[in-house]
Design an enzyme around this catalytic site. Structure first.
Site, PDB file in Angstrom:
ATOM      1  N   ASP A 123      -2.455   4.272   8.310  1.00 49.99           N
ATOM      2  CA  ASP A 123      -1.534   3.368   7.604  1.00 49.99           C
ATOM      3  C   ASP A 123      -0.117   3.598   8.097  1.00 49.99           C
ATOM      4  OD1 ASP A 123      -1.196   5.855   6.416  1.00 49.99           O
ATOM      5  OD2 ASP A 123      -1.839   5.232   4.427  1.00 49.99           O
ATOM      6  N   ASN A 160      -3.023   6.137  -7.634  1.00 50.08           N
ATOM      7  CA  ASN A 160      -3.692   4.939  -8.178  1.00 50.08           C
ATOM      8  C   ASN A 160      -5.066   4.712  -7.532  1.00 50.08           C
ATOM      9  OD1 ASN A 160      -2.983   4.133  -5.626  1.00 50.08           O
ATOM     10  ND2 ASN A 160      -1.892   2.285  -6.246  1.00 50.08           N
ATOM     11  N   HIS A 185      -5.727   4.616  -4.244  1.00 48.59           N
ATOM     12  CA  HIS A 185      -5.761   3.926  -2.945  1.00 48.59           C
ATOM     13  C   HIS A 185      -6.258   4.849  -1.821  1.00 48.59           C
ATOM     14  CE1 HIS A 185      -1.216   4.806  -1.939  1.00 48.59           C
ATOM     15  NE2 HIS A 185      -1.967   5.794  -1.521  1.00 48.59           N
ATOM     16  N   GLU A 205      -4.411  -0.914  -1.637  1.00 50.92           N
ATOM     17  CA  GLU A 205      -3.994  -0.833  -3.037  1.00 50.92           C
ATOM     18  C   GLU A 205      -4.981  -1.562  -3.943  1.00 50.92           C
ATOM     19  OE1 GLU A 205      -1.638   1.254  -3.565  1.00 50.92           O
ATOM     20  OE2 GLU A 205       0.337   0.383  -3.240  1.00 50.92           O
TER      21      GLU A 205
HETATM   22  C1  GLP Z   1      -0.009   7.873   0.595  1.00 47.86           C
HETATM   23  C2  GLP Z   1      -0.654   7.361   1.885  1.00 47.86           C
HETATM   24  C3  GLP Z   1      -2.073   7.843   2.055  1.00 47.86           C
HETATM   25  C4  GLP Z   1      -2.186   9.262   1.554  1.00 47.86           C
HETATM   26  C5  GLP Z   1      -2.013   9.245   0.052  1.00 47.86           C
HETATM   27  C6  GLP Z   1      -1.978  10.622  -0.577  1.00 47.86           C
HETATM   28  O1  GLP Z   1       0.590   6.826  -0.099  1.00 47.86           O
HETATM   29  N1  GLP Z   1      -0.698   5.927   1.985  1.00 47.86           N
HETATM   30  O2  GLP Z   1      -2.438   7.738   3.411  1.00 47.86           O
HETATM   31  O3  GLP Z   1      -3.464   9.766   1.863  1.00 47.86           O
HETATM   32  O4  GLP Z   1      -0.895   8.468  -0.337  1.00 47.86           O
HETATM   33  O5  GLP Z   1      -0.874  11.374  -0.155  1.00 47.86           O
HETATM   34  P1  GLP Z   1      -0.618  12.869  -0.554  1.00 47.86           P
HETATM   35  O6  GLP Z   1      -1.612  13.689   0.191  1.00 47.86           O
HETATM   36  O7  GLP Z   1       0.790  13.164  -0.122  1.00 47.86           O
HETATM   37  O8  GLP Z   1      -0.785  12.981  -2.028  1.00 47.86           O
END
Ligand code: GLP
Length: 250
Positions: free
Chosen positions: A73, A141, A143, A148
């Site tokens: 992403d 949430n 995702h 989303e």
């Molecule tokens: C972000 C990214 C994801 C990531 C997730 C969790 O928004 N879009 O690719 O895996 O949220 O992130 P974190 O590991 O910092 O909690």
């Protein structure tokens, strides 16, 4: 800990163990499939795993020479050298430590006709048989990548608007909610769920509610990660004690 027919859930005690267990799984996959195509999450949770993989490579225990990283992403609307790009984060945490040149990454499109370019990205993956491994985190949430809720499990790679929940959660990366871009591109659910193997890492108390909803409650478009219950992929969820809470997975 394994549940037949669903994700295997491994509860680890801390960040070190999460990194080691995650690195074991990724290293096994790279041994099995030296030319693996691997979707690479940024975010904070996989950082220890990437550091552990880099340490193993330095010790000669891991060969990343054939690995093709696939971008999971990316925010839209940033200059390439902006400190907030996920590609830059991926370069610092994964590519450079693992000795992988930028040019080897299958990148998401960031401009031009995004719909056409995202369709071409999906065709590139389809043409080589999809992802071998998807390394994923989970949003507060639910995702996956930036898929989303509510999401269709067949959703293609595409441009998305980020939810308030995601913008709030991502503010910790960059300092302030106003520093978080509001639009992004994400590898689609279809590609992620079709990966041969999936490793999802989950850490910290802010993920406790969503990880239980994703793994233990009925599958719903409102929790994109809940579709992991239904994929044919070999899914392993590595979750730390702070995120899982007491008790063992059933
Ligand atoms: C972000 C990214 C994801 C990531 C997730 C969790 O928004 N879009 O690719 O895996 O949220 O992130 P974190 O590991 O910092 O909690």
């Amino acid at each position: 800990m394994t549940r037949l027919g669903g994700p295997s859930v491994v509860v680890v005690e801390d960040a070190d163990e999460l990194g080691r267990v995650g690195a074991d799984l990724v290293a096994d996959e790279l041994r099995r499939t030296p030319g693996a195509w691997v979707s690479v999450a940024t975010g904070e949770t996989p950082m220890g795993m990437y550091a552990e993989l880099a340490a193993r490579r330095r010790s000669g225990l891991l060969d990343t020479g054939g690995l093709t990283p696939v971008q999971l992403d990316e925010y839209l609307g940033l200059e390439p050298d902006d400190r907030r790009t996920f590609f830059g984060w991926m370069r610092r945490s994964f590519l450079e430590p693992l000795g992988i040149a930028d040019e080897r990454v299958v990148r998401l499109p960031l401009d031009g006709d995004l719909a056409a370019a995202c369709a071409a990205f999906d065709r590139t993956l389809d043409a080589r048989g999809g992802l071998d491994l998807a390394i994923l985190g989970i949003g507060t949430n639910g995702h996956l990548g930036f898929n989303e809720p509510p999401v269709d499990p067949g959703a293609p790679t595409r441009e998305v608007g980020l939810s308030t929940a995601t913008i709030d959660a991502n503010a910790r990366y960059w300092g302030d909610v106003n520093d978080v871009p509001t639009r992004a591109v994400t590898t689609g659910m279809r590609q992620l769920l079709a990966a041969r193997a999936i490793v999802m890492v989950v850490s910290g108390p802010t993920k406790r509610e969503i990880v239980h909803r994703a793994l233990e409650e009925p599958v719903t478009p409102q929790v994109p990660a809940s579709f992991l219950q239904e994929t044919g992929a070999a899914v392993t969820v590595i979750v730390d004690r702070e995120a899982w809470g007491e008790g063992d997975p059933s």
